[in-house]
Design a protein around this motif. Structure first.
Motif, mmCIF file in Angstrom:
data_model
loop_
_atom_site.group_PDB
_atom_site.id
_atom_site.type_symbol
_atom_site.label_atom_id
_atom_site.label_comp_id
_atom_site.label_asym_id
_atom_site.label_seq_id
_atom_site.Cartn_x
_atom_site.Cartn_y
_atom_site.Cartn_z
ATOM 1 N N UNK A 1 0.828 -1.206 0.000
ATOM 2 C CA UNK A 1 0.000 0.000 0.000
ATOM 3 C C UNK A 1 0.863 1.258 0.000
ATOM 4 N N UNK A 2 1.991 1.203 0.715
ATOM 5 C CA UNK A 2 2.976 2.284 0.741
ATOM 6 C C UNK A 2 4.353 1.647 0.616
ATOM 7 N N UNK A 3 5.299 2.393 0.019
ATOM 8 C CA UNK A 3 6.646 1.862 -0.127
ATOM 9 C C UNK A 3 7.619 2.988 -0.449
ATOM 10 N N UNK A 4 8.890 2.799 -0.074
ATOM 11 C CA UNK A 4 9.911 3.749 -0.501
ATOM 12 C C UNK A 4 10.300 3.503 -1.957
ATOM 13 N N UNK A 5 9.857 2.391 -2.547
ATOM 14 C CA UNK A 5 10.073 2.093 -3.970
ATOM 15 C C UNK A 5 8.723 2.226 -4.672
ATOM 16 N N UNK A 6 8.470 3.356 -5.345
ATOM 17 C CA UNK A 6 7.160 3.588 -5.946
ATOM 18 C C UNK A 6 6.671 2.472 -6.867
ATOM 19 N N UNK A 7 7.571 1.761 -7.532
ATOM 20 C CA UNK A 7 7.169 0.689 -8.449
ATOM 21 C C UNK A 7 6.480 -0.462 -7.727
ATOM 22 N N UNK A 8 6.662 -0.568 -6.420
ATOM 23 C CA UNK A 8 6.095 -1.672 -5.635
ATOM 24 C C UNK A 8 4.658 -1.387 -5.213
ATOM 25 N N UNK A 9 4.289 -0.120 -5.091
ATOM 26 C CA UNK A 9 2.968 0.252 -4.584
ATOM 27 C C UNK A 9 1.887 -0.347 -5.488
ATOM 28 N N UNK A 10 0.958 -1.049 -4.848
ATOM 29 C CA UNK A 10 -0.130 -1.697 -5.573
ATOM 30 C C UNK A 10 0.207 -3.086 -6.097
ATOM 31 N N UNK A 11 1.458 -3.482 -6.003
ATOM 32 C CA UNK A 11 1.886 -4.788 -6.496
ATOM 33 C C UNK A 11 1.697 -5.856 -5.426
#
Length: 128
Positions: free
Chosen positions: A85-95
């Motif tokens: 839902x949240x991450x310091x790596x934007x590509x991970x958000x929603x994955x």
């Protein structure tokens, strides 16, 4: 693997990157981290490395990893899914990230799966 085997707080013992060549690579420097699974289905992962005196460009980019999200057990035994839902790596958000999970004989937790670049394995000890 049951939900009760995961629920709780864990501290990072080992962080291993599996290179394409098959090499098991331990990031240099002192690692620390916390993994939290809640009974209500949330997961939080925080991992840091102490600063290095003269880091390589790759090491300079790999100082921390943080995400929070939802978790669920897979239909197959030994699989857990994390949806960020949240991450310091934007590509991970929603994955949704598939993790193979194993409880080791000494009670520690072993999580393995695909990281941002390579396959990774993290070993965690239960806190408290």
């Amino acid at each position: 693997m049951q939900a009760d085997d995961l629920i709780g707080e864990w501290k990072l013992d080992e962080f291993i990157v599996h290179r394409e060549s098959g090499e098991a690579f331990h990031w240099p420097g002192e690692q620390s981290g916390t993994l939290i699974y809640t009974a209500s289905g949330y997961v939080s992962v925080a991992q840091n490395r102490q600063p290095l005196a003269d880091p390589s460009p790759e090491d300079a980019q790999r100082v921390s990893n943080f995400y929070t999200g939802r978790w669920r057990l897979g239909e197959a035994p030994g699989v857990v899914y994390h949806t960020a839902l949240q991450s310091n790596a934007p590509a991970v958000i929603g994955q949704t990230m598939r993790r193979e999970v194993e409880k080791l004989p000494d009670g520690r937790l072993k999580l393995s799966g695909q990281g941002l670049k390579e396959s990774v394995t993290l070993i965690w000890s239960r806190l408290g």
